[in-house]
Structures are given as structure tokens and as C-alpha cells.
Write an enzyme that holds these catalytic residues in place. Structure first.
Site, PDB file in Angstrom:
ATOM      1  N   PRO A  92       0.823  -1.218   0.000  1.00 54.93           N
ATOM      2  CA  PRO A  92       0.000   0.000   0.000  1.00 54.93           C
ATOM      3  C   PRO A  92       0.856   1.267   0.000  1.00 54.93           C
ATOM      4  CG  PRO A  92      -0.384  -1.313   2.008  1.00 54.93           C
ATOM      5  CD  PRO A  92       0.571  -2.088   1.150  1.00 54.93           C
ATOM      6  N   GLU A 119       2.839  -7.744   8.506  1.00 51.43           N
ATOM      7  CA  GLU A 119       3.031  -6.283   8.432  1.00 51.43           C
ATOM      8  C   GLU A 119       4.034  -5.892   7.347  1.00 51.43           C
ATOM      9  OE1 GLU A 119       1.228  -3.991  10.220  1.00 51.43           O
ATOM     10  OE2 GLU A 119       0.107  -5.769  10.821  1.00 51.43           O
ATOM     11  N   ARG A 161      -2.603  -8.971 -20.609  1.00 46.97           N
ATOM     12  CA  ARG A 161      -3.488  -8.671 -21.741  1.00 46.97           C
ATOM     13  C   ARG A 161      -2.838  -7.716 -22.735  1.00 46.97           C
ATOM     14  NH1 ARG A 161      -6.175  -3.935 -21.103  1.00 46.97           N
ATOM     15  NH2 ARG A 161      -8.007  -4.443 -22.344  1.00 46.97           N
ATOM     16  N   ASP A 176      -9.487   1.315 -24.706  1.00 50.02           N
ATOM     17  CA  ASP A 176      -9.423   1.138 -23.259  1.00 50.02           C
ATOM     18  C   ASP A 176      -9.500   2.482 -22.568  1.00 50.02           C
ATOM     19  OD1 ASP A 176      -9.008  -1.551 -23.533  1.00 50.02           O
ATOM     20  OD2 ASP A 176      -6.919  -1.542 -22.903  1.00 50.02           O
TER      21      ASP A 176
HETATM   22  C1  J9T Z   1      -0.437  -6.411   1.791  1.00 50.01           C
HETATM   23  O1  J9T Z   1      -0.531  -5.708   0.580  1.00 50.01           O
HETATM   24  C2  J9T Z   1      -1.496  -4.779   0.492  1.00 50.01           C
HETATM   25  O2  J9T Z   1      -2.282  -4.617   1.393  1.00 50.01           O
HETATM   26  C3  J9T Z   1      -1.564  -3.979  -0.764  1.00 50.01           C
HETATM   27  C4  J9T Z   1      -0.697  -4.214  -1.802  1.00 50.01           C
HETATM   28  C5  J9T Z   1      -0.787  -3.418  -2.930  1.00 50.01           C
HETATM   29  N1  J9T Z   1      -1.699  -2.438  -3.017  1.00 50.01           N
HETATM   30  C6  J9T Z   1      -2.541  -2.218  -2.008  1.00 50.01           C
HETATM   31  N2  J9T Z   1      -3.427  -1.219  -2.138  1.00 50.01           N
HETATM   32  C7  J9T Z   1      -2.510  -2.983  -0.857  1.00 50.01           C
END
Ligand code: J9T
Length: 275
Positions: A92, A119, A161, A176
Site C-alpha cells: 500500500p 506487516e 493482456r 481502453d
Molecule cells: C499487503 O498488501 C497490500 O495490502 C496492498 C498491496 C498493494 N496495493 C494495495 N493497495 C494494498
């Protein structure tokens, strides 16, 4: 293209053998290898995580198994003739994944994905491999998941794709949403197929008219309406030179006007242009 995925849930990646990506594998366009990270543990419990230095909740994935796994997978790939791999780390805290990013990855010969659970992975793993390989830390959106496996599926599908011979119809990319070009960054409008009437609902007459010019204009209007409603940020970012007179009329009717820098901005008052 070769793709390796190292994960503690290899079964989670089963969809890579289904549908479009599965067909690319079957046709030999994609060479997919899924590995169980626990293969590179040496204790009875096949431990891949430990408590975080500095405290805090949850567990962190240990350096050891990742280092051994990556060394072996990289060596195997080189032996089988693959060229410089890129390391893809779904997180994230990564760069937001876009169509541009998918296109960049689709031009690579070899991608190695390391989805994390818990984590996250001890930072030294990425720091170490970043000295040898290009690393892409990628986020698929502003939300947190339980692990990076679902993002791997998302990224691989977006990339696969785009590989030559996978979609079958090169034209399919052109329209697209997010495809590069003059229609850049407009969302696609609605689509219809037979029957012409379903539960009293009809298909817009223009689509049955055979009038290609009117159809193209209608599609453009619908794309603009949808983009203005769902992704006003994309309208704001559009080069105003990409809007023709009809576009500008529709945007004005939807409550947009050129701002000080020329780019379109939404009127402060009213949703319909009546300020
Ligand atoms: C554990 O990975 C995630 O929570 C993750 C990975 C990639 N993009 C996200 N928005 C979350």
C-alpha cells in the site's frame, strides 16, 4: 515473458492458470512459476515471520527465506536464458498502479513478484535486491489488504493482456479507458448487445442507426459524462486542446468551464452549469 511469484499461499495464485492469463500460459506467451516461500525455511515450523524491532503490532517477514528464495529463483531464471528480472513488490506504500505502469512492465522479459503477508517484509530485502535489479513497489489503490497476492493477480492480468497475441484483437486496446492517445484519460461509456429490447429497456436509437459519425459523437458524449461524474480529476487533467467544440458545449452544460490555467474546472455553484 517469464513471471515468478514467491508466496506463502501458492494456491492463492491458482487463477493464473485460468481465463486470459491461463491461455497466455497455455500458448507459451507467458511462463509462470509459483513458489512456496516456506521451501526456503529450515526450522520445523517453517517460520517466515518474527516480531518487529522497535515494537508495534503484528509480525514482519524475515530476511532469510526471502534472500535464499530470490537467489535461487534468479539463478534459475538466468540458467534458463531469461534476462535481467524486475522485482515487483505489492505494497500500500508503493507507487499507484496505472495503465502506463502496466505497459512498462509488459515490455519486460521477466518479472519476479514478492507479495507480503503480515506487516510486510524486512526492509533490508528490498534494499539489497535494489542494488542489483530494478524494483517496482506498487500499490493497486488506497486500501489495505491482508496480503499482496490479490494485487499480484491484478498486476499480472493488466500486464498479460498487453502482451502480443494475448487479446487476439489488437484493436481491443485502443478504446481502453486510460489507453494513451487523444482519448487519453476518459472513462468508457455504456455498451449494449442483442436483444434490442430487454424488460422494456431499449438500446439507444443512435447505436442502431448505422450512422458512424453520430455513433462516435454519442460515445464521446457518454465517455465525457461518465468521466465528469466519476473521475472529475481526469477532466481537470485533460489538455483542453483535446476538447472539440461539442465536448466544450457538453462540459459547459455539465457545469464545467475553463479555469485560469486553461484546464477545465467544475463551477462552484450548481451541478448543471447554472451558477
Ligand atoms: C499487503 O498488501 C497490500 O495490502 C496492498 C498491496 C498493494 N496495493 C494495495 N493497495 C494494498
Amino acid at each position: 515473458m517469464r513471471i515468478d511469484v514467491i508466496t506463502i499461499f501458492p494456491e492463492y495464485l491458482a487463477p493464473l492458470h485460468v481465463s486470459l492469463v491461463g491461455k497466455a500460459v497455455a500458448r507459451g506467451v507467458l511462463d509462470v512459476h509459483v513458489h512456496d516461500l516456506r521451501r526456503w525455511t529450515h526450522d520445523r515450523h517453517a517460520t517466515v515471520d518474527d516480531t518487529p524491532y522497535g515494537g508495534g503490532p503484528g509480525m514482519v517477514m524475515k530476511t532469510g527465506p526471502w534472500g535464499e528464495a530470490l537467489d535461487e529463483v534468479i539463478a534459475d531464471g538466468y540458467e534458463t536464458g531469461a534476462r535481467l528480472p524486475r522485482l515487483v513488490v505489492p505494497t500500500p506504500s508503493g507507487r499507484p498502479f496505472t495503465q502506463e505502469h502496466a505497459a512498462e512492465l509488459s515490455a519486460q522479459p521477466w518479472l519476479i513478484f514478492i507479495p507480503a503477508r503480515y506487516e510486510g517484509i524486512d526492509r533490508r530485502v528490498v534494499d539489497e535486491y535494489a542494488t542489483r535489479l530494478p524494483v517496482h513497489e506498487i500499490s493497486i489503490g488506497d486500501y489495505v489488504l491482508a496480503g499482496g497476492e490479490a494485487p499480484v493477480l491484478v498486476i499480472v492480468e493488466a500486464v498479460a493482456r498487453l502482451l502480443p497475441g494475448v487479446l487476439g484483437n489488437a484493436e481491443s486496446h485502443r478504446d481502453d479507458s486510460f489507453a494513451p492517445g487523444p482519448m487519453a484519460s476518459l472513462l468508457e461509456g455504456p455498451v449494449y448487445t442483442k436483444p434490442p429490447e430487454w424488460r422494456g429497456r431499449t438500446v439507444p436509437d443512435v447505436l442502431l442507426s448505422g450512422h458512424h459519425g453520430k455513433i462516435a459523437r454519442w460515445r464521446r458524449d457518454e465517455a465525457l459524462r461518465r468521466t465528469a461524474a466519476h473521475r472529475p480529476d481526469l477532466i481537470e487533467r485533460c489538455d483542453p486542446a483535446a476538447f472539440d467544440r461539442k465536448d466544450r458545449e457538453l462540459l459547459a452544460a455539465l457545469g464545467w468551464r475553463p479555469g485560469p490555467g486553461g484546464h477545465y474546472v467544475k463551477n462552484e455553484k450548481g451541478e448543471d452549469g447554472a451558477a
